[in-house]
Design a protein around this motif. Structure first.
Motif, PDB file in Angstrom:
ATOM      1  N   SER A 178      37.902 160.408 -11.418  1.00  0.00           N
ATOM      2  CA  SER A 178      37.908 159.310 -10.467  1.00  0.00           C
ATOM      3  C   SER A 178      36.710 158.445 -10.833  1.00  0.00           C
ATOM      4  CB  SER A 178      37.793 159.869  -9.050  1.00  0.00           C
ATOM      5  OG  SER A 178      37.800 158.839  -8.109  1.00  0.00           O
ATOM      6  N   ILE A 214      45.706 155.670  -2.802  1.00  0.00           N
ATOM      7  CA  ILE A 214      44.913 155.079  -1.715  1.00  0.00           C
ATOM      8  C   ILE A 214      44.147 153.860  -2.239  1.00  0.00           C
ATOM      9  CG2 ILE A 214      43.039 155.468  -0.060  1.00  0.00           C
ATOM     10  CD1 ILE A 214      43.819 158.459  -0.047  1.00  0.00           C
ATOM     11  N   MET A 215      43.556 154.009  -3.415  1.00  0.00           N
ATOM     12  CA  MET A 215      42.769 152.924  -3.987  1.00  0.00           C
ATOM     13  C   MET A 215      43.612 151.670  -4.224  1.00  0.00           C
ATOM     14  SD  MET A 215      40.303 152.950  -7.328  1.00  0.00           S
ATOM     15  CE  MET A 215      41.563 153.032  -8.588  1.00  0.00           C
ATOM     16  N   SER A 266      46.328 150.804  -2.754  1.00  0.00           N
ATOM     17  CA  SER A 266      46.708 150.216  -1.466  1.00  0.00           C
ATOM     18  C   SER A 266      45.540 149.458  -0.851  1.00  0.00           C
ATOM     19  CB  SER A 266      47.178 151.318  -0.504  1.00  0.00           C
ATOM     20  OG  SER A 266      48.353 151.935  -0.986  1.00  0.00           O
ATOM     21  N   MET A 267      44.347 150.041  -0.952  1.00  0.00           N
ATOM     22  CA  MET A 267      43.168 149.374  -0.395  1.00  0.00           C
ATOM     23  C   MET A 267      42.917 148.041  -1.078  1.00  0.00           C
ATOM     24  SD  MET A 267      40.478 152.511   0.232  1.00  0.00           S
ATOM     25  CE  MET A 267      39.034 151.437   0.326  1.00  0.00           C
ATOM     26  N   ALA A 269      45.093 146.122  -2.556  1.00  0.00           N
ATOM     27  CA  ALA A 269      46.124 145.161  -2.145  1.00  0.00           C
ATOM     28  C   ALA A 269      45.831 144.645  -0.735  1.00  0.00           C
ATOM     29  CB  ALA A 269      47.509 145.812  -2.210  1.00  0.00           C
ATOM     30  N   PHE A 295      42.938 144.517   0.799  1.00  0.00           N
ATOM     31  CA  PHE A 295      41.732 143.685   0.715  1.00  0.00           C
ATOM     32  C   PHE A 295      42.117 142.287   0.216  1.00  0.00           C
ATOM     33  CE2 PHE A 295      37.754 142.784  -1.936  1.00  0.00           C
ATOM     34  CZ  PHE A 295      36.927 142.512  -0.858  1.00  0.00           C
ATOM     35  N   VAL A 318      33.153 142.409   5.514  1.00  0.00           N
ATOM     36  CA  VAL A 318      33.755 143.712   5.194  1.00  0.00           C
ATOM     37  C   VAL A 318      32.667 144.696   4.749  1.00  0.00           C
ATOM     38  CG1 VAL A 318      35.227 144.897   3.496  1.00  0.00           C
ATOM     39  CG2 VAL A 318      36.070 142.852   4.671  1.00  0.00           C
ATOM     40  N   ILE A 354      34.663 149.722   7.151  1.00  0.00           N
ATOM     41  CA  ILE A 354      35.552 149.735   6.000  1.00  0.00           C
ATOM     42  C   ILE A 354      34.835 149.349   4.718  1.00  0.00           C
ATOM     43  CG2 ILE A 354      37.618 149.297   7.387  1.00  0.00           C
ATOM     44  CD1 ILE A 354      37.502 146.364   6.443  1.00  0.00           C
ATOM     45  N   ALA A 355      33.515 149.211   4.785  1.00  0.00           N
ATOM     46  CA  ALA A 355      32.746 148.916   3.575  1.00  0.00           C
ATOM     47  C   ALA A 355      33.033 149.998   2.541  1.00  0.00           C
ATOM     48  CB  ALA A 355      31.262 148.883   3.906  1.00  0.00           C
ATOM     49  N   ALA A 356      33.328 149.603   1.323  1.00  0.00           N
ATOM     50  CA  ALA A 356      33.556 150.565   0.246  1.00  0.00           C
ATOM     51  C   ALA A 356      32.919 149.987  -1.013  1.00  0.00           C
ATOM     52  CB  ALA A 356      35.053 150.794   0.041  1.00  0.00           C
ATOM     53  N   PRO A 357      32.349 150.855  -1.847  1.00  0.00           N
ATOM     54  CA  PRO A 357      31.733 150.360  -3.084  1.00  0.00           C
ATOM     55  C   PRO A 357      32.668 149.445  -3.876  1.00  0.00           C
ATOM     56  CG  PRO A 357      31.269 152.703  -2.790  1.00  0.00           C
ATOM     57  CD  PRO A 357      32.210 152.307  -1.688  1.00  0.00           C
ATOM     58  N   MET A 358      33.942 149.778  -3.895  1.00  0.00           N
ATOM     59  CA  MET A 358      34.907 148.968  -4.645  1.00  0.00           C
ATOM     60  C   MET A 358      34.948 147.524  -4.162  1.00  0.00           C
ATOM     61  SD  MET A 358      38.969 149.749  -5.118  1.00  0.00           S
ATOM     62  CE  MET A 358      39.559 149.383  -3.452  1.00  0.00           C
ATOM     63  N   PHE A 359      34.911 147.325  -2.845  1.00  0.00           N
ATOM     64  CA  PHE A 359      34.958 145.959  -2.305  1.00  0.00           C
ATOM     65  C   PHE A 359      33.683 145.199  -2.693  1.00  0.00           C
ATOM     66  CE2 PHE A 359      37.584 147.738   1.482  1.00  0.00           C
ATOM     67  CZ  PHE A 359      38.739 147.733   0.708  1.00  0.00           C
ATOM     68  N   MET A 414      31.813 145.757  -5.246  1.00  0.00           N
ATOM     69  CA  MET A 414      31.747 145.568  -6.688  1.00  0.00           C
ATOM     70  C   MET A 414      32.726 144.494  -7.156  1.00  0.00           C
ATOM     71  SD  MET A 414      31.600 148.737  -9.338  1.00  0.00           S
ATOM     72  CE  MET A 414      33.191 149.397  -8.783  1.00  0.00           C
TER      73      MET A 414
END
Lengths: 311, 311, 311, 311
Positions: free
Chosen positions: D139, D194-195, D197-198, D200, D202, D223, D228-233, D235
């Motif tokens: 991952s 999950i990733m 979907s997140m 999409a 976002f 965000v 719902i803060a996530a490193p991906m968002f 980055m």
């Protein structure tokens, strides 16, 4: 690609001897189709894995085949009607498979609904024996099979198509020759994808209508009079309203066809959001144990009240 | 709720004088419907916001109404066919609205497709004036309107329903009386929800088939012979294949009906995943500028190749 | 539009007297928010429809308001936290509504999550009285409300925003001023739409993982270490695995926000297929009776085994 | 199943000689992972189909392998990182495949993301040679691969897992041993489902927000501060706002993982309506030619204005 109107089948008084016919796979569909060939006076040899399923047809005049291989070896043209790609491959290419009985001058007609890859694999095996191949999935379920009103979606060797026209016309009301192998499978999946979506939408409408106070039977009647009237709604609607789903086309097979259609769409990167959504509902219905009921049981996946639509 | 077979309209030789008819709203649908009433020999007064749209009907024998209020005041029974809930409310309850012209003994029949709340609001206003109300949305678009083969989904005052039967039978081929106000609107939304989903599924099938190498025109033909054959596919399919979408039922109206159906489903917490997915595709089509074309233009939202299906 | 870092709230030693604060609506969120204002030493008057909900705060030092009108009349700045648009409208514009108590020099801050139209309607009513308005929906549920770590998404009168900064900073950890009225509501709906979709996707992953033999608790752990780690997953995941959903943000409110977001998308014809699909699952959950549980109970709508994830 | 905290890798001062490491497949991920092993001082032999991709690592101290077979034959433990199931099978079991070089005492660790069936097929082939197998999909994408902060989702032979812990800890920040072969693949697909979907959802939020007048950069900021803060968002968000999608995890790979996850859900008849809808959007994006861009380019499939989000 060209559609052809149904020629009236003329079985009597031929110059040449009638070709002998093999029929592999006697499920709901296969039994009805083979029976129509027997009734029409053809020389038919039947085989089924569970051999007892042959008994009725044998009592009606069919011969009993020992295996797919023996049947294909004994007949000029062999039809096969299996439930899924794995079954179609096994019966054609397995240990005692039909292909082993084929050779030059013989023909193999697969009327199962499979994906294009399966169809092409069987084609290759048949070709390697010098025989001819036609994929010919049918549109229509139990009733049209019994009534001889199926629609054949064929593709493959044109000369075999020409030879089997009289047989197709005994079993069906129309036939399409669609060109290269794979096109019949593709057409069948496209049609069944639309069908599965229509049934889900129809169910959605019935359940929503019920919930806002409309009589589902009246909805069926209203739908039956307008631009969206379809034989399927007229045929299935009244029993759906009663919560009855006698299996003509099992839900699990409809779901399989949606799955195969979606895989086909994946291959060509074609968006199909509605079919994707529809497939998920059929999956839910399967998970709820409705797989062996008629595909119209999809309506149950929308009903949160376990007492059904008619309460 | 009960469905009734179409009674043959008998206009001639009556003991009582014919009631005079008002008709408000002369769009594609309203014009065709009013024309059939004029042709049948009724005393028809027409009104439309853009008054020039009345000219043709006036030249064919209709009277010209000055406003919804004046028209409703001058006629025994007034029909209204507006494009959306806002229009229906405005014409019925606005400044010069029809309600102001109503009174005991008069009837108001709203044949627009609106949501139940709108219908109930108009009902209340009509009742307050001592007049009768019938909601009577129609199933069917331009062609059935012209041919007098619409389907009326009525609800409200039963005695008004009984009075308007002869007029409904001039404009339509069948009619349903569905009980309390709101049920006509609900039935219409249910039917149009199914219709919108079917058109999207059909489009999805045509586009997918094309992409895997099938001839879309042949798909239309195959669909037309089986259990899913529907008049809509036969009527729209050939032009869709050619990329032509002359507006009989504008896409933006189909999307509005899906939106209203989804709102109705929200109110009763009924899952409708397919309609939700379908609505989103219509929304995409609207965003792509297809709102004023026929709703069969939904197929364009699936086409990533801007050249369309016929290339 | 501009984001501002949280200024440290400095309540002590002011030149001017502290403004008095009204707080209308003492649900889960409102109670926690008002409590933080009371704790910070402000002069707070509270009101709630069910008056017993005021008791605890009154015992902690708040004054009791007689009605929204009286509260707004007695305070310099009035906050309102209602459950839905209807509640927000009623409390602001109803019979004894807050607006009747407003006038020049006063401010009304609606921290409810509503749609833009509702917000604009309240704004208009407040403006008509010569008072100032700020919409300030919050991001964050029970825990952040208690901890004073909410995020305020404000829009409206900038001068009122400047005045309420100290109060926002007592109740929240950050705040955004987003321009014209409607933008706060819109931002809130966008954020909650993403949140609802994330929770549904997370649930889908947990249930699918469980079904193929993975340990849901391990999935929560894996998710928590990568790029998709989010505080929400860490906070809700462990209790979801146990089938426990103590309501911090009720599922029916999440569904309402999805509905409002979809309506907003409808207005601008923006495709939102994922949110449409997600909304339908929340609708199913509501229909299954999960509306009053935490929105993480959406996972139950995926579980076909009634024993839940932890069996 | 058990999660283990990252042990600090201790490479120096061992009693036993260090095992030699093979690394097959030097794409974006493989190159970064192998480099970390080289940097840590291990004896690493690298191989890639396009041999020029080995040059940089060879110049940094790696040995050059002649083929998968030769590399696996020369090394104690061989890692493989291929793009898809077909590649993983080919490199392991093909003509010059790694399996041919394996034997008792050797280990093969496949860190590719594949489906369970592929993993099991490779496992069987490795077992037949008397060697040990570990599936260990990761991952994390480019950046975590470079930083040595990947997460390993391993399953298979526990004794091989114990042996490779030091290497996993050089390349990653955490590792899970999940039991029997197939569980690693399953966990990876669940997480990536999950990733996808997140991402999409976002995107849907950013585009909808933009369309109603919000600043997308502010949405990213909002965000980033809540539940719902996530490193991906954090980055990807800023570059998405600019319409830039430098490929860390190509969109076509995300779509492949969604497809595999949906197939897994099909096998167990688990409804996954959100993932089904999400997959369709990725399919649309692929069809629009975005397959080779980063998966965050999914936002483009929502943009009807070809000028993108930043106009």
């Amino acid at each position: 690609m060209a559609a052809m109107a149904k020629a009236l089948p003329v079985v009597a008084e031929r110059e040449h001897p009638l070709p002998s016919i093999g029929f592999l796979g006697l499920g709901i569909m296969g039994t009805a189709m083979a029976r129509n060939l027997v009734k029409a006076g053809y020389d038919v040899t039947v085989w089924n894995r569970t051999t007892s399923k042959c008994d009725a047809l044998v009592s009606e005049g069919a011969k009993r085949g020992a295996s797919p291989m023996q049947t294909a070896g004994a007949c000029d043209i062999t039809f096969a009607m299996l439930a899924d790609p794995a079954g179609a491959i096994e019966v054609a290419c397995g240990e005692d498979g039909a292909v082993k009985g084929l050779g030059p001058g013989k023909g193999y007609v697969d009327v199962s609904t499979v994906d294009g890859d399966t169809s092409k694999a069987i084609y290759k095996a048949v070709q390697a024996k010098g025989a001819e191949f036609l994929e010919a999935p049918v549109s229509g379920s139990k009733k049209p099979a019994e009534d001889g009103t199926l629609i054949f979606l064929t593709a493959g060797d044109k000369s075999l198509y020409d030879k089997v026209v009289p047989f197709l016309d005994v079993m069906g009301k129309s036939r399409f020759y669609l060109g290269e192998v794979g096109n019949g499978a593709a057409m069948k999946l496209v049609v069944n994808m639309i069908m599965g979506s229509m049934m889900a939408s129809f169910s959605e409408g019935l359940v929503l209508g019920k919930k806002v106070g409309l009589d589902p039977a009246t909805i069926v009647e209203v739908v039956g009079q307008g631009a969206i009237a379809a034989p399927m709604f007229a045929m299935k609607g009244p029993s759906m309203v009663k919560g009855s789903y006698p299996p003509a086309f099992p839900l699990k097979h409809q779901q399989k066809d949606l799955r195969l259609a979606l895989a086909m769409a994946e291959d060509v990167a074609q968006p199909t959001p509605v079919a994707a959504s529809v497939n998920d509902i059929y999956k839910r219905a399967k998970a709820e144990g409705l797989g062996d009921q008629d595909f119209s049981a999809i309506i149950e996946a929308y009903l949160l009240d376990p007492k059904g639509l008619n309460h």
